[in-house]
Design a protein around this motif. Structure first.
Motif, PDB file in Angstrom:
ATOM      1  N   MET A 133     -76.619 -26.718  11.045  1.00 40.29           N
ATOM      2  CA  MET A 133     -77.533 -25.638  10.686  1.00 40.29           C
ATOM      3  C   MET A 133     -76.742 -24.484  10.076  1.00 40.29           C
ATOM      4  SD  MET A 133     -79.931 -25.429  14.089  1.00 40.29           S
ATOM      5  CE  MET A 133     -80.491 -26.909  14.946  1.00 40.29           C
ATOM      6  N   ALA A 134     -77.424 -23.639   9.330  1.00 43.49           N
ATOM      7  CA  ALA A 134     -76.766 -22.477   8.726  1.00 43.49           C
ATOM      8  C   ALA A 134     -76.359 -21.479   9.808  1.00 43.49           C
ATOM      9  CB  ALA A 134     -77.709 -21.816   7.733  1.00 43.49           C
ATOM     10  N   ASP A 135     -75.163 -20.917   9.697  1.00 38.81           N
ATOM     11  CA  ASP A 135     -74.675 -19.941  10.675  1.00 38.81           C
ATOM     12  C   ASP A 135     -75.614 -18.749  10.796  1.00 38.81           C
ATOM     13  OD1 ASP A 135     -72.504 -21.543  11.111  1.00 38.81           O
ATOM     14  OD2 ASP A 135     -71.151 -20.405   9.808  1.00 38.81           O
ATOM     15  N   SER A 136     -76.246 -18.368   9.683  1.00 41.55           N
ATOM     16  CA  SER A 136     -77.136 -17.215   9.703  1.00 41.55           C
ATOM     17  C   SER A 136     -78.376 -17.461  10.552  1.00 41.55           C
ATOM     18  CB  SER A 136     -77.572 -16.875   8.267  1.00 41.55           C
ATOM     19  OG  SER A 136     -78.225 -17.987   7.659  1.00 41.55           O
ATOM     20  N   MET A 137     -78.664 -18.739  10.873  1.00 43.82           N
ATOM     21  CA  MET A 137     -79.842 -19.068  11.670  1.00 43.82           C
ATOM     22  C   MET A 137     -79.533 -19.173  13.156  1.00 43.82           C
ATOM     23  SD  MET A 137     -81.662 -21.950   9.271  1.00 43.82           S
ATOM     24  CE  MET A 137     -83.016 -22.125  10.449  1.00 43.82           C
ATOM     25  N   VAL A 138     -78.318 -19.587  13.495  1.00 43.38           N
ATOM     26  CA  VAL A 138     -78.031 -19.877  14.908  1.00 43.38           C
ATOM     27  C   VAL A 138     -76.953 -19.000  15.521  1.00 43.38           C
ATOM     28  CG1 VAL A 138     -78.769 -22.265  14.655  1.00 43.38           C
ATOM     29  CG2 VAL A 138     -76.379 -21.703  14.278  1.00 43.38           C
ATOM     30  N   GLY A 139     -76.180 -18.280  14.701  1.00 37.07           N
ATOM     31  CA  GLY A 139     -75.120 -17.458  15.260  1.00 37.07           C
ATOM     32  C   GLY A 139     -74.032 -18.315  15.883  1.00 37.07           C
ATOM     33  N   ASP A 140     -73.517 -17.904  17.028  1.00 35.88           N
ATOM     34  CA  ASP A 140     -72.475 -18.648  17.732  1.00 35.88           C
ATOM     35  C   ASP A 140     -73.089 -19.342  18.937  1.00 35.88           C
ATOM     36  OD1 ASP A 140     -70.269 -19.717  18.888  1.00 35.88           O
ATOM     37  OD2 ASP A 140     -69.223 -17.827  19.243  1.00 35.88           O
ATOM     38  N   PRO A 141     -73.399 -20.654  18.839  1.00 39.37           N
ATOM     39  CA  PRO A 141     -74.047 -21.365  19.952  1.00 39.37           C
ATOM     40  C   PRO A 141     -73.234 -21.349  21.249  1.00 39.37           C
ATOM     41  CG  PRO A 141     -74.117 -22.668  17.933  1.00 39.37           C
ATOM     42  CD  PRO A 141     -73.194 -21.525  17.677  1.00 39.37           C
ATOM     43  N   LYS A 142     -71.910 -21.259  21.140  1.00 39.36           N
ATOM     44  CA  LYS A 142     -71.073 -21.283  22.334  1.00 39.36           C
ATOM     45  C   LYS A 142     -71.345 -20.091  23.242  1.00 39.36           C
ATOM     46  CE  LYS A 142     -67.328 -23.797  20.032  1.00 39.36           C
ATOM     47  NZ  LYS A 142     -65.904 -23.780  19.640  1.00 39.36           N
ATOM     48  N   GLU A 143     -71.847 -19.000  22.656  1.00 33.69           N
ATOM     49  CA  GLU A 143     -72.131 -17.794  23.437  1.00 33.69           C
ATOM     50  C   GLU A 143     -73.573 -17.739  23.929  1.00 33.69           C
ATOM     51  OE1 GLU A 143     -69.712 -15.742  24.257  1.00 33.69           O
ATOM     52  OE2 GLU A 143     -68.311 -16.969  23.095  1.00 33.69           O
TER      53      GLU A 143
END
Length: 354
Positions: free
Chosen positions: A93-103
Motif C-alpha cells: 500500500m502507499a505510505d501516505s495511506m498507512v503511515g508506519d504500521p509497526k507503530e
C-alpha cells in the motif's frame, strides 16, 4: 481454492493485492516472522500462541492479532484443529495511506473473556469478509473497504490482560537472540557453531537452548525456517525446485522436498500447482471462494449466529451478540456521541426524559 485436507487459500499477495486469507490445520511448531499484519481466528480445536511478549492457548472462536514483524508461533494442540488466518501486507500500500504500521499495532489475544470490545468488532469484520468471498457478490472497492476496516479495528484495539510468557529469564532472552539471528541468516551456510560464536555462547548451551524452546534439534529447526522462507519464491512459479532449494539454503532439492512434505503434507510441486489457480484472478476477474459443507459449518456462527439485528434505520443499527446488545451509529447526528469502543451515548435535551 480447496485442497490438502481442508486447506483453502485466497492469496492476494501472489498477484500484488495486500490481502490474503487461508484456512488450514497444519502443524506449525516453528517460529516465524512476516511484515504483514496477521489475524488468526480459531475455527475448531485449540492452538498455542507464543510471541516475544506472551504465550497463551487460543480456543475455538477466539482470535489473536500478530503485529507486523513480531516473531511468533501458532501451533495446534488438537489433531482436528482448524484456523482462519488473514494477512494484510502494508508494504503493498502507499505510505501516505498507512503511515508506519509497526507503530500502529500490538499483538494480543481477543475473546469473550478479554478485550471484549475488540473481539466482537473483529469478529463482525471477519464475518463480513468471509460472507463476501463466499457469496461472490463483491467488487474490489468493497474488498478494500472491508480490509481497511479490519485493520482499523485491530489498530484501535488495546490488548490488555495478555498471559505473559512464563520464561522471562536470561535463557529466554538468549533464545530470542538466537532465533533472530537464524531468521536473518538462514539463506547463508549456517551451522550451530556459527550461531554460538555470533552470540558468544558455548556450543553445548546453544544446542540445549534451541532444543528446549523449539522442541527440535538445530538442523531440523533450521531446515523448517528455510522451507518457510522459500514459500514466496515457490508460489511465484518462476524457478525450478532445485534452484529454490539452493536459494533458501537447503543442500539440494531432495532435502528440500523431504522437509517440505514434513511441514505441509504434500510435495512442493503439488503445493505450487494448487496455488497457481489464484493467478487467474488477474486475468479473469474475481475468483469465487469454494468451500465444502464441513468448512461452511465452521463459518456458520460467524455469518449468522453472532449477529441478530434488533433494529435498523438509516442512522442506527442495534443487534445482539450472545447476551450483549450492540449499537452502531451509521452517521453522526445531534445529541449522539460515539466513543472509540463503539459505544453510543444519547444526550437528551433538558426538557426531555424517558
Amino acid at each position: 481454492m480447496k485442497n490438502m485436507e481442508g486447506y483453502y487459500d485466497f492469496s492476494g499477495q501472489k498477484f500484488g493485492y495486500p490481502l490474503s486469507l487461508s484456512i488450514n490445520g497444519f502443524t506449525q511448531d516453528v517460529f516465524a516472522r512476516q511484515s504483514s499484519l496477521e489475524i488468526s481466528y480459531v475455527l475448531q480445536g485449540s492452538y498455542e500462541a507464543v510471541t516475544e511478549h506472551f504465550a497463551e492457548t487460543i480456543h475455538a472462536r477466539e482470535l489473536i492479532v500478530i503485529a507486523p514483524d513480531e516473531i511468533h508461533m501458532l501451533a495446534k494442540r488438537q489433531e482436528d484443529s482448524m484456523v482462519l488466518t488473514i494477512h494484510i501486507d502494508f508494504s503493498r500500500m502507499a505510505d501516505s495511506m498507512v503511515g508506519d504500521p509497526k507503530e500502529s499495532f500490538r499483538s494480543g489475544v481477543f475473546s469473550e473473556r478479554q478485550n471484549r470490545a475488540g473481539y466482537f468488532a473483529l469478529k463482525r469484520k471477519i464475518g463480513a469478509l468471509v460472507q463476501m468471498l463466499i457469496e461472490d457478490k463483491s467488487n474490489l472497492l468493497r474488498l478494500n473497504v472491508l480490509m481497511a476496516e479490519l485493520a482499523l479495528v485491530a489498530a484501535s484495539s488495546d490488548p490488555l490482560g495478555m498471559a505473559q510468557l512464563p520464561l522471562q529469564s536470561a535463557h529466554q532472552e538468549n533464545y530470542m537472540k538466537a532465533i533472530r539471528y537464524i531468521d536473518t541468516h538462514f539463506r547463508e551456510p549456517l551451522s550451530l557453531g556459527d550461531v554460538a560464536q555470533q552470540l558468544s555462547f558455548s556450543l553445548s548451551y546453544t544446542s540445549k537452548l534451541l532444543k528446549k524452546y523449539t522442541g527440535l534439534p538445530f538442523i531440523k529447526y533450521l531446515s523448517y525456517v528455510r522451507v518457510r522462507g522459500s514459500l514466496e519464491a515457490l508460489l511465484e512459479g518462476k524457478d525450478q525446485i532445485e534452484q529454490i532449494a539452493l536459494d533458501c539454503g537447503m543442500a539440494n532439492a531432495k532435502a528440500y522436498t523431504t522437509t517440505f512434505k514434513e511441514l505441509y503434507g504434500v510435495l512442493p510441486s503439488a503445493y505450487r500447482k494448487q496455488f497457481q489457480n489464484n493467478l487467474r484472478y488477474s486475468r479473469q476477474g474475481y475468483q469465487k471462494m469454494e468451500l465444502d459443507e464441513a468448512q461452511k459449518r465452521l463459518f456458520w456462527h460467524l455469518l449468522e449466529e453472532e449477529k441478530q439485528v434488533i433494529y435498523e434505520d438509516e442512522r442506527l443499527l442495534l443487534w445482539k451478540e450472545g447476551d450483549t446488545v450492540c449499537c452502531q451509529a451509521k452517521e453522526a447526528w445531534q445529541g449522539v456521541e460515539v466513543k472509540p469502543d463503539g459505544t453510543c451515548l444519547f444526550h437528551l435535551p433538558p426538557e426531555q426524559s424517558f
